[in-house]
Design an enzyme around this catalytic site. Sequence first.
Site, PDB file in Angstrom:
ATOM      1  N   SER A 151     -10.735  -0.956   3.560  1.00 35.43           N
ATOM      2  CA  SER A 151      -9.960  -0.998   4.668  1.00 35.43           C
ATOM      3  C   SER A 151      -9.390   0.373   5.312  1.00 35.43           C
ATOM      4  O   SER A 151      -8.883   0.908   4.392  1.00 35.43           O
ATOM      5  CB  SER A 151      -8.696  -1.835   4.490  1.00 35.43           C
ATOM      6  OG  SER A 151      -8.997  -2.923   4.005  1.00 35.43           O
ATOM      7  N   ARG A 201       0.713  -1.205   0.038  1.00 29.83           N
ATOM      8  CA  ARG A 201      -0.022  -0.198   0.078  1.00 29.83           C
ATOM      9  C   ARG A 201       0.925   1.346  -0.086  1.00 29.83           C
ATOM     10  O   ARG A 201       0.553   2.209   0.583  1.00 29.83           O
ATOM     11  CB  ARG A 201      -1.029  -0.117   1.099  1.00 29.83           C
ATOM     12  CG  ARG A 201      -1.975  -1.284   1.303  1.00 29.83           C
ATOM     13  CD  ARG A 201      -3.097  -1.022   0.157  1.00 29.83           C
ATOM     14  NE  ARG A 201      -3.869  -2.219   0.314  1.00 29.83           N
ATOM     15  CZ  ARG A 201      -3.615  -3.547  -0.218  1.00 29.83           C
ATOM     16  NH1 ARG A 201      -2.494  -3.623  -1.013  1.00 29.83           N
ATOM     17  NH2 ARG A 201      -4.378  -4.662   0.032  1.00 29.83           N
ATOM     18  N   GLU A 220      -5.159   3.599   6.280  1.00 31.95           N
ATOM     19  CA  GLU A 220      -4.543   3.605   4.874  1.00 31.95           C
ATOM     20  C   GLU A 220      -5.321   4.748   4.075  1.00 31.95           C
ATOM     21  O   GLU A 220      -5.093   5.078   2.969  1.00 31.95           O
ATOM     22  CB  GLU A 220      -5.205   2.149   4.507  1.00 31.95           C
ATOM     23  CG  GLU A 220      -5.093   1.608   2.846  1.00 31.95           C
ATOM     24  CD  GLU A 220      -5.671   0.462   2.467  1.00 31.95           C
ATOM     25  OE1 GLU A 220      -5.321  -0.560   3.244  1.00 31.95           O
ATOM     26  OE2 GLU A 220      -6.268   0.538   1.641  1.00 31.95           O
TER      27      GLU A 220
HETATM   28  C1  LIG Z   1     -15.499  -1.055  -0.638  1.00 31.33           C
HETATM   29  C2  LIG Z   1     -14.058  -0.669  -0.749  1.00 31.33           C
HETATM   30  C3  LIG Z   1     -13.119  -1.564  -1.001  1.00 31.33           C
HETATM   31  C4  LIG Z   1     -11.770  -1.434  -1.234  1.00 31.33           C
HETATM   32  N1  LIG Z   1     -11.104  -2.650  -1.401  1.00 31.33           N
HETATM   33  C5  LIG Z   1      -9.833  -2.011  -1.717  1.00 31.33           C
HETATM   34  C6  LIG Z   1      -8.810  -3.261  -1.850  1.00 31.33           C
HETATM   35  O1  LIG Z   1      -9.125  -4.512  -1.870  1.00 31.33           O
HETATM   36  N2  LIG Z   1      -7.368  -2.939  -2.176  1.00 31.33           N
HETATM   37  C7  LIG Z   1      -7.003  -1.675  -2.347  1.00 31.33           C
HETATM   38  O2  LIG Z   1      -5.770  -1.610  -2.361  1.00 31.33           O
HETATM   39  N3  LIG Z   1      -7.846  -0.715  -1.954  1.00 31.33           N
HETATM   40  C8  LIG Z   1      -9.147  -0.942  -1.738  1.00 31.33           C
HETATM   41  N4  LIG Z   1     -10.035   0.141  -1.509  1.00 31.33           N
HETATM   42  C9  LIG Z   1      -9.514   1.434  -1.453  1.00 31.33           C
HETATM   43  C10 LIG Z   1      -9.677   2.412  -2.881  1.00 31.33           C
HETATM   44  O3  LIG Z   1     -10.628   1.637  -3.759  1.00 31.33           O
HETATM   45  C11 LIG Z   1      -8.344   2.387  -3.514  1.00 31.33           C
HETATM   46  O4  LIG Z   1      -7.325   3.286  -2.791  1.00 31.33           O
HETATM   47  C12 LIG Z   1      -8.358   3.374  -4.835  1.00 31.33           C
HETATM   48  O5  LIG Z   1      -7.209   3.317  -5.583  1.00 31.33           O
HETATM   49  C13 LIG Z   1      -8.699   4.771  -4.746  1.00 31.33           C
HETATM   50  O6  LIG Z   1      -9.045   5.318  -5.796  1.00 31.33           O
HETATM   51  P1  LIG Z   1     -10.001   6.567  -5.835  1.00 31.33           P
HETATM   52  O7  LIG Z   1      -9.691   6.984  -7.464  1.00 31.33           O
HETATM   53  O8  LIG Z   1     -11.292   6.433  -5.129  1.00 31.33           O
HETATM   54  O9  LIG Z   1      -8.993   7.846  -5.029  1.00 31.33           O
HETATM   55  P2  LIG Z   1      -9.642   8.902  -4.344  1.00 31.33           P
HETATM   56  O10 LIG Z   1     -10.256   8.579  -3.042  1.00 31.33           O
HETATM   57  O11 LIG Z   1     -10.298   9.888  -5.245  1.00 31.33           O
HETATM   58  O12 LIG Z   1      -8.154   9.642  -3.916  1.00 31.33           O
HETATM   59  C14 LIG Z   1      -6.986   9.000  -3.072  1.00 31.33           C
HETATM   60  C15 LIG Z   1      -6.076  10.161  -2.825  1.00 31.33           C
HETATM   61  O13 LIG Z   1      -5.085  10.166  -4.135  1.00 31.33           O
HETATM   62  C16 LIG Z   1      -5.036  11.430  -4.712  1.00 31.33           C
HETATM   63  N5  LIG Z   1      -5.480  11.276  -6.035  1.00 31.33           N
HETATM   64  C17 LIG Z   1      -6.569  10.847  -6.734  1.00 31.33           C
HETATM   65  N6  LIG Z   1      -6.316  10.472  -7.935  1.00 31.33           N
HETATM   66  C18 LIG Z   1      -5.018  11.181  -8.230  1.00 31.33           C
HETATM   67  C19 LIG Z   1      -4.210  11.226  -9.530  1.00 31.33           C
HETATM   68  N7  LIG Z   1      -4.528  10.737 -10.544  1.00 31.33           N
HETATM   69  N8  LIG Z   1      -2.810  11.544  -9.271  1.00 31.33           N
HETATM   70  C20 LIG Z   1      -2.466  12.025  -8.015  1.00 31.33           C
HETATM   71  N9  LIG Z   1      -3.253  12.010  -6.927  1.00 31.33           N
HETATM   72  C21 LIG Z   1      -4.334  11.625  -6.983  1.00 31.33           C
HETATM   73  C22 LIG Z   1      -6.231  12.195  -3.756  1.00 31.33           C
HETATM   74  O14 LIG Z   1      -5.911  13.589  -3.713  1.00 31.33           O
HETATM   75  C23 LIG Z   1      -6.272  11.408  -2.671  1.00 31.33           C
HETATM   76  O15 LIG Z   1      -5.386  12.157  -1.881  1.00 31.33           O
HETATM   77  C24 LIG Z   1     -11.357  -0.169  -1.184  1.00 31.33           C
HETATM   78  C25 LIG Z   1     -12.170   0.863  -1.077  1.00 31.33           C
HETATM   79  C26 LIG Z   1     -13.580   0.746  -0.665  1.00 31.33           C
HETATM   80  C27 LIG Z   1     -14.390   1.849  -0.766  1.00 31.33           C
END
Ligand SMILES: Cc1cc2nc3c(=O)[nH]c(=O)nc-3n(C[C@H](O)[C@H](O)[C@H](O)COP(=O)(O)OP(=O)(O)OC[C@H]3O[C@@H](n4cnc5c(N)ncnc54)[C@H](O)[C@@H]3O)c2cc1C
Length: 336
Positions: A236, A162, A332
């Site tokens: 998580s 992570r 996380e």
């Molecule tokens: C139900 C559920 C299950 C999940 N299961 C997992 C799992 O199994 N494994 C896992 O690893 N994660 C899991 N996650 C966490 C999440 O899905 C991941 O971390 C995902 O990659 C986040 O993507 P996002 O676009 O929603 O990020 P966001 O929440 O939009 O952004 C997260 C962070 O990254 C920054 N950011 C976003 N996009 C960019 C970009 N293009 N460039 C630079 N910075 C950026 C934002 O400013 C913020 O600080 C889960 C989440 C949920 C809700």
Amino acid sequence: MPIQNNISLKPYNTFGIDVSAKYFISVSSLNELKSVLALEEYPNKLILGGGSNMLLTKNQDKLVIHLNLKGIEIIVENDEFVIVKANAGENWHEFVLWCMDKNFGGIENLSLIPGNVGTAPIQNIGAYGVELKDTFVSCETFALPDLSMHTFFKSECLFGYRDSIFKQQKDRYVITSVSFKFTKHNHKLNIQYGTIASELELMNVVNPTIQDISKAVISIRESKLPNPKIIGNSGSFFKNPVISKKQFEDLLQNFPDAPSYPVSENEIKVPAGWLIEKAGFKGKRFGCYGVHKNQALVLVNYGGANGNDLLNLSKLIQKTILRLFNISMEAEVNIL
Ligand SMILES: Cc1cc2nc3c(=O)[nH]c(=O)nc-3n(C[C@H](O)[C@H](O)[C@H](O)COP(=O)(O)OP(=O)(O)OC[C@H]3O[C@@H](n4cnc5c(N)ncnc54)[C@H](O)[C@@H]3O)c2cc1C
């Protein structure tokens, strides 16, 4: 699209927290992104992907830039492999399904992870024994503040559990696209982890394909994890703590049933969910928020919670785990 004012971010974060963005813009091209990033009158900017890894604790004064960069293309192809480039605003799970449809193997175990392709490298998303880094080739970025373009290849990304350079140097780079290398045949299947094998058995699958694995993972995840469209959550909330062997031996003295996964010769990963459950938080509800009843690692908003309610709960859990087990747990989720 012009900059909008006082936009509710509730539909843009999977916790469903109702805070507002003083300034908000959704960008759908690289040029548009570059000119928005260059706006000097908004010195502080927040990049928003799918909003599935953030806990919003206050109204945002920054310019919130919603990345809506779409597009997937095959950039190299031979008989064995294919290199695919996906733009940052593509939804991760839809991208996985696109690959399954084309029989491109490598990310089937990462099915149904919420969020966008462009965010996936930041915490090196992982599930069921597979991590993003396993198929990652490179990603393109704008570096802040000078907006120079830089392509990161795998070895430069410092991927860990992570973790990546993009997490270590938070807000320094905006990822605009990611390229992956997938297999076209002879896929390397990964069914040892978790309950994939037994799920495949339930599905009566003897010789699984990548599509079967994707379906099995979707089915397991749907049965275990709360759907953010129904109960607000961010997956998580904590990372699984990695502790020294010595510390783990101490833990075993009091908790002989403590589960563990070796990380290196001297380090052990302890499931955070087990610690939280042992500390009595699993299923605990505090009005409109709490800890999920089936998955102790997931904090939930039943509706109407604010970010500070959840932040305070996460701090209470961290403090309790430290007192009971002498183990520090790190969030996380990004607290904003
Ligand atoms: C139900 C559920 C299950 C999940 N299961 C997992 C799992 O199994 N494994 C896992 O690893 N994660 C899991 N996650 C966490 C999440 O899905 C991941 O971390 C995902 O990659 C986040 O993507 P996002 O676009 O929603 O990020 P966001 O929440 O939009 O952004 C997260 C962070 O990254 C920054 N950011 C976003 N996009 C960019 C970009 N293009 N460039 C630079 N910075 C950026 C934002 O400013 C913020 O600080 C889960 C989440 C949920 C809700």
